[in-house]
Design a protein around this motif. Structure first.
Motif, PDB file in Angstrom:
ATOM      1  N   PRO A   2       0.805  -1.205   0.000  1.00 15.43           N
ATOM      2  CA  PRO A   2       0.000   0.000   0.000  1.00 15.43           C
ATOM      3  C   PRO A   2       0.840   1.259   0.000  1.00 15.43           C
ATOM      4  O   PRO A   2       1.995   1.274   0.394  1.00 15.43           O
ATOM      5  CB  PRO A   2      -0.803  -0.125   1.303  1.00 15.43           C
ATOM      6  N   GLU A  70      -7.229   2.324   5.936  1.00 17.08           N
ATOM      7  CA  GLU A  70      -5.829   2.739   5.877  1.00 17.08           C
ATOM      8  C   GLU A  70      -4.903   1.523   5.807  1.00 17.08           C
ATOM      9  O   GLU A  70      -3.851   1.566   5.167  1.00 17.08           O
ATOM     10  CB  GLU A  70      -5.496   3.585   7.103  1.00 17.08           C
ATOM     11  N   GLN A  73      -6.181  -0.336   2.083  1.00 17.85           N
ATOM     12  CA  GLN A  73      -6.027   0.507   0.903  1.00 17.85           C
ATOM     13  C   GLN A  73      -6.771  -0.080  -0.295  1.00 17.85           C
ATOM     14  O   GLN A  73      -7.992  -0.189  -0.261  1.00 17.85           O
ATOM     15  CB  GLN A  73      -4.541   0.716   0.616  1.00 17.85           C
ATOM     16  N   GLU A  74      -6.046  -0.541  -1.322  1.00 15.71           N
ATOM     17  CA  GLU A  74      -6.718  -0.951  -2.550  1.00 15.71           C
ATOM     18  C   GLU A  74      -7.570  -2.209  -2.374  1.00 15.71           C
ATOM     19  O   GLU A  74      -8.458  -2.484  -3.173  1.00 15.71           O
ATOM     20  CB  GLU A  74      -5.694  -1.186  -3.683  1.00 15.71           C
TER      21      GLU A  74
END
Length: 360
Positions: A2, A70, A73-74
């Motif tokens: 990330p 956080e 992420q993706e």
């Protein structure tokens, strides 16, 4: 990996990278096991779901707090759609054990045996490449335990040798956070006698009971790929001491796993020796290693808990010591401490995760 450049705090960057890397490697490992028909898809899903919850929970009690989006992420959108209950409960429900313990349990399940020659190489090969970048170098993944332990009971009058039972040290960063995890294990996960032993050691600096003779335990430091040269040299130095003599089993294990990763035998620390003084430890301590960690942090507690859970005949032979403060009182105090520390970290505790405990 990330994107975490916006975080100036290096410890937060390492937390996020470690969580992302751990989840990615575990997901790949479980998916491969499903494709090879070594585990049912639903069971693999349960293991991953439990690990996901634990890591997201760790983010909630970290300071500063790290939210699920956080950490992931993706992957956030995909995983939140697949496991919406985890994303809700990580803010209100506590897990039952650390993530590395769940991974270890999954490996035992997948290899289908508790023999150390099968379990330990698979564990080491699974955690290879879990180190995370930190500037120009790599650092240890904070969710990978530093010590693994195996124990067993061997008595010809009670049916010979039991299976091996594995445990890992508590993988949790932060002093208060580590206390929380140990208290969770004591209150909700471990065999009641192991929990009692930890409480008594904290209160009295004594052992709560004595095991019957013939409980064996051996522990190993887990070294990363970056530390493999140092680890292998330490194993070679130990092997050199025996020359042409028979090499003890704990050292054979460390020698034989080297193509998969690095384990170095370690004697029990003073805390474990105080709690379990009559266990046959390998290697036996020549001098007690000073311990700055909590009672209950060590891998021995987890493996001994599994031994007792699976062998009632050993439980009936424990020689328990009397104390002025009783079991219920000390366990209630442990539970109050857990809830107080959660409150101090602003965690809105409601309950324990309802996931099934896959351990024996």
């Amino acid at each position: 990996m990330p994107e975490v450049i916006r975080y100036e705090n290096p410890s937060i960057q390492i937390f996020i990278k470690s969580g992302h890397q751990f989840l990615d490697k575990v997901r790949s490992f479980l998916a491969t096991a499903v494709r090879e028909n070594k585990i049912q898809q639903e069971r693999a899903r349960d293991y991953f779901k439990e690990i996901l919850h634990i890591i997201l929970f760790y983010g909630q009690i970290n300071r500063p707090k790290v939210d699920p989006e956080e950490i992931l992420q993706e992957s956030n959108r995909q995983l939140s759609a697949r496991y919406p209950d985890v994303f809700e409960m990580c803010r209100t429900h506590i897990p039952k054990r650390p993530p590395f313990t769940v991974l270890l349990d999954a490996i035992v399940d997948i290899v289908g045996t508790r023999h150390e020659d099968n379990v330990l190489p698979r564990l080491l090969s699974t955690i290879n490449d879990m180190e995370v970048p930190n500037g120009d170098t790599l650092c240890r993944n904070i969710f990978v335990s530093t010590v693994i332990n195996l124990c067993y009971f061997s008595d010809e009058h009670m049916g010979g040798k039991t299976l091996n039972y594995f445990g890992a040290s508590v993988s949790c960063r932060g002093a208060r956070q580590r206390k929380i995890m140990i208290d969770i294990l004591c209150c909700y996960t471990w065999h009641s006698d192991i929990s009692w032993a930890v409480c008594v050691a904290n209160q009295y600096n004594q052992n709560a009971f004595k095991f019957p003779p013939c409980v064996h335990s051996m522990a190993f430091n887990i070294f990363t790929n970056r530390q493999s040269t140092q680890a292998n040299q330490r194993v070679e130095n130990l092997l050199a001491r025996f020359g042409d003599q028979q090499v003890p089993r704990f050292l054979q294990i460390a020698r034989d796993v080297r193509k998969f990763g690095s384990l170095v035998p370690r004697a029990p620390c003073e805390r474990c020796f105080e709690m379990f003084p009559n266990i046959q430890f390998y290697p036996f301590p020549q001098a007690h290693e000073p311990a700055h960690w909590e009672y209950g942090n060590c891998a021995e507690c987890e493996s001994l808990s599994q031994l007792l859970k699976s062998n009632e005949q050993i439980v009936t032979r424990l020689r328990r010591n009397p104390f002025q403060i009783g079991r219920d009182e000390l366990m209630n105090a442990k539970n109050r401490q857990l809830k107080r520390n959660l409150q101090l970290l602003e965690f809105s505790f409601r309950d324990v995760v309802p996931f099934e405990d896959n351990q024996l």
